[in-house]
Each structure stands twice: as structure tokens, then as C-alpha cells.
Design a protein around this motif. Sequence first.
Motif: not given
Length: 64
Positions: A56-61
Motif C-alpha cells: 500500500x505504501x509503495x503504491x501511494x509513493x
Amino acid sequence: MTLTPVDDGTTLLEASDESLQHLAVYCVMTGLECELLQPPALVAVASELADRLRRSAARGAQPT
């Protein structure tokens, strides 16, 4: 929930819940580093949660 001092830098947290997911999230929400001891299935649940959060964090970044 029970907190028991182990030494100057360690406290044992004993808690129960009907959901291992709730326990894993609770551990994260303390904001503290921890070592999951029991039950062994909690380690798997926590690992799945960590993977999901990492994705989720990778997609948001990523730039949109």
C-alpha cells in the motif's frame, strides 16, 4: 492485558483477543518495536499485515 517488566529495556505484554488480526494491529499501534512470541500463527498474520502495508505504501509513493 498485562504488562510485566522483564529488565530495564523490556516489558512483556500479555493480551488476548478473538482475532489475531486485532492483536497484530494493536502491537503496531503501540508505536513500539516488539517481538511476537505466541501464538505462532500471530507471526504469520503480522507478516501478512506488514506485506499488505508495504504494498500500500509503495503504491501511494508512485507518481500518478
